[in-house]
Design a protein around this motif. Sequence first.
Motif, PDB file in Angstrom:
ATOM      1  N   ILE A   2       1.078  -1.278  -0.201  1.00 15.73           N
ATOM      2  CA  ILE A   2      -0.092   0.062  -0.035  1.00 15.73           C
ATOM      3  C   ILE A   2       0.943   1.308   0.089  1.00 15.73           C
ATOM      4  N   VAL A   3       0.579   2.245  -0.887  1.00 17.74           N
ATOM      5  CA  VAL A   3       1.171   3.402  -0.821  1.00 17.74           C
ATOM      6  C   VAL A   3       0.014   4.435  -0.264  1.00 17.74           C
ATOM      7  N   TRP A   4       0.236   4.660   0.890  1.00 22.70           N
ATOM      8  CA  TRP A   4      -0.952   5.735   1.743  1.00 22.70           C
ATOM      9  C   TRP A   4      -0.173   7.146   1.500  1.00 22.70           C
ATOM     10  N   LEU A   5      -1.067   7.860   0.683  1.00 19.62           N
ATOM     11  CA  LEU A   5      -0.928   9.585   0.588  1.00 19.62           C
ATOM     12  C   LEU A   5      -1.658   9.994   1.616  1.00 19.62           C
ATOM     13  N   ASN A   6      -0.964  10.755   2.588  1.00 21.96           N
ATOM     14  CA  ASN A   6      -1.560  11.381   3.558  1.00 21.96           C
ATOM     15  C   ASN A   6      -1.125  12.963   3.557  1.00 21.96           C
ATOM     16  N   GLY A   7      -1.856  13.781   4.205  1.00 23.10           N
ATOM     17  CA  GLY A   7      -1.522  15.251   4.129  1.00 23.10           C
ATOM     18  C   GLY A   7      -2.894  15.715   4.226  1.00 23.10           C
ATOM     19  N   THR A   8      -2.926  17.172   4.531  1.00 23.90           N
ATOM     20  CA  THR A   8      -4.294  17.707   4.423  1.00 23.90           C
ATOM     21  C   THR A   8      -5.050  17.893   3.285  1.00 23.90           C
ATOM     22  N   HIS A   9      -6.312  18.341   3.450  1.00 24.26           N
ATOM     23  CA  HIS A   9      -7.212  18.373   2.336  1.00 24.26           C
ATOM     24  C   HIS A   9      -6.705  19.596   1.472  1.00 24.26           C
ATOM     25  N   GLY A  10      -6.579  19.155   0.164  1.00 24.63           N
ATOM     26  CA  GLY A  10      -6.059  20.216  -0.722  1.00 24.63           C
ATOM     27  C   GLY A  10      -4.816  20.334  -1.207  1.00 24.63           C
ATOM     28  N   VAL A  11      -3.970  19.497  -0.523  1.00 22.73           N
ATOM     29  CA  VAL A  11      -2.605  19.388  -0.643  1.00 22.73           C
ATOM     30  C   VAL A  11      -2.249  18.605  -2.154  1.00 22.73           C
ATOM     31  N   GLY A  12      -3.013  17.945  -2.680  1.00 22.46           N
ATOM     32  CA  GLY A  12      -2.920  17.321  -4.060  1.00 22.46           C
ATOM     33  C   GLY A  12      -2.848  15.530  -3.637  1.00 22.46           C
ATOM     34  N   LYS A  13      -3.283  15.066  -2.962  1.00 24.57           N
ATOM     35  CA  LYS A  13      -3.514  13.642  -2.533  1.00 24.57           C
ATOM     36  C   LYS A  13      -4.151  12.930  -3.797  1.00 24.57           C
ATOM     37  N   THR A  14      -5.295  13.451  -4.278  1.00 22.40           N
ATOM     38  CA  THR A  14      -6.067  12.880  -5.302  1.00 22.40           C
ATOM     39  C   THR A  14      -5.247  12.930  -6.635  1.00 22.40           C
ATOM     40  N   THR A  15      -4.899  14.060  -6.920  1.00 21.04           N
ATOM     41  CA  THR A  15      -4.176  14.161  -8.043  1.00 21.04           C
ATOM     42  C   THR A  15      -2.815  13.486  -8.279  1.00 21.04           C
ATOM     43  N   THR A  16      -2.153  13.529  -7.062  1.00 22.33           N
ATOM     44  CA  THR A  16      -0.995  12.317  -6.970  1.00 22.33           C
ATOM     45  C   THR A  16      -1.245  10.950  -7.080  1.00 22.33           C
ATOM     46  N   SER A  17      -2.207  10.607  -6.424  1.00 24.27           N
ATOM     47  CA  SER A  17      -2.677   9.246  -6.615  1.00 24.27           C
ATOM     48  C   SER A  17      -2.897   8.983  -7.969  1.00 24.27           C
ATOM     49  N   VAL A  18      -3.566   9.701  -8.779  1.00 24.35           N
ATOM     50  CA  VAL A  18      -3.618   9.050 -10.272  1.00 24.35           C
ATOM     51  C   VAL A  18      -2.471   9.190 -11.085  1.00 24.35           C
ATOM     52  N   LEU A  19      -1.564  10.312 -10.748  1.00 26.01           N
ATOM     53  CA  LEU A  19      -0.215  10.230 -11.522  1.00 26.01           C
ATOM     54  C   LEU A  19       0.632   8.997 -11.077  1.00 26.01           C
ATOM     55  N   THR A 156       5.277  22.051  -1.971  1.00 24.79           N
ATOM     56  CA  THR A 156       5.140  23.246  -2.250  1.00 24.79           C
ATOM     57  C   THR A 156       5.666  23.883  -3.367  1.00 24.79           C
ATOM     58  N   TRP A 157       6.862  23.708  -4.019  1.00 25.76           N
ATOM     59  CA  TRP A 157       7.178  24.201  -5.189  1.00 25.76           C
ATOM     60  C   TRP A 157       7.339  23.140  -6.426  1.00 25.76           C
ATOM     61  N   LEU A 158       6.679  21.958  -6.156  1.00 33.89           N
ATOM     62  CA  LEU A 158       6.773  20.974  -7.152  1.00 33.89           C
ATOM     63  C   LEU A 158       5.598  20.923  -7.948  1.00 33.89           C
ATOM     64  N   THR A 159       5.756  20.353  -9.162  1.00 35.88           N
ATOM     65  CA  THR A 159       4.479  20.207 -10.082  1.00 35.88           C
ATOM     66  C   THR A 159       3.851  18.819  -9.636  1.00 35.88           C
ATOM     67  N   PRO A 160       2.660  18.399  -9.945  1.00 37.42           N
ATOM     68  CA  PRO A 160       2.006  17.211  -9.668  1.00 37.42           C
ATOM     69  C   PRO A 160       2.993  16.029 -10.176  1.00 37.42           C
ATOM     70  N   ASP A 161       3.443  16.437 -11.289  1.00 38.35           N
ATOM     71  CA  ASP A 161       4.183  15.087 -11.979  1.00 38.35           C
ATOM     72  C   ASP A 161       5.507  15.015 -11.109  1.00 38.35           C
ATOM     73  N   GLN A 162       5.997  16.002 -10.756  1.00 36.96           N
ATOM     74  CA  GLN A 162       7.492  15.889  -9.831  1.00 36.96           C
ATOM     75  C   GLN A 162       7.101  15.153  -8.508  1.00 36.96           C
ATOM     76  N   VAL A 163       5.826  15.510  -7.969  1.00 35.67           N
ATOM     77  CA  VAL A 163       5.530  14.906  -6.590  1.00 35.67           C
ATOM     78  C   VAL A 163       5.277  13.493  -6.802  1.00 35.67           C
TER      79      VAL A 163
END
Length: 177
Positions: A2-19, A156-163
Amino acid sequence: MIVWLNGTHGVGKTTTSVLVQRRIPGSRIFDAEKVGEVLMDVTPGLPATDNFQHWPIWRPLVVETARRLIGYVGGTLIVPMTVLVEDYWREIESGLAGHGIPVRHVILHAEEEVLVSRIDGDEDLGPSVFRHAYVEPYAAAARTWLHDAGEVVDTTWLTPDQVADHVVRALPCGAAR
């Protein structure tokens, strides 16, 4: 695993999960929030709460659902889910470990000013009172336990693809393309 992506709401978890899912063959996204939505639909309702994670049944159901999914389809599950209560995270983590499921806990972080700007500028959801309400609880969890409980990726300064690339590079060999 499991890759669990945690962090606050709005930080980009959903976008990152798709990528991340696109980069890991045979992986799937499991939105543990859907387990909470099922519980919210129980009639008559469960005891009143402001967050379904407070229901003691939610955490073992997330563990059991993840276990069953992995047993059924194999591969990697990517779970984009905010968990800011340490005891809740420990319960989930130990439940998965008890089933022999390795977990890579990744905390997506953004500096508060940038996070608030992202929340306010979200073109899909618009500004969100709900998301704003979790900025300080996230900061408190980050200061006290969360950033020690996994790998922190400062978005903070990364693109979604970089994350996503950072998350995938941190996985055990063979997990990603």
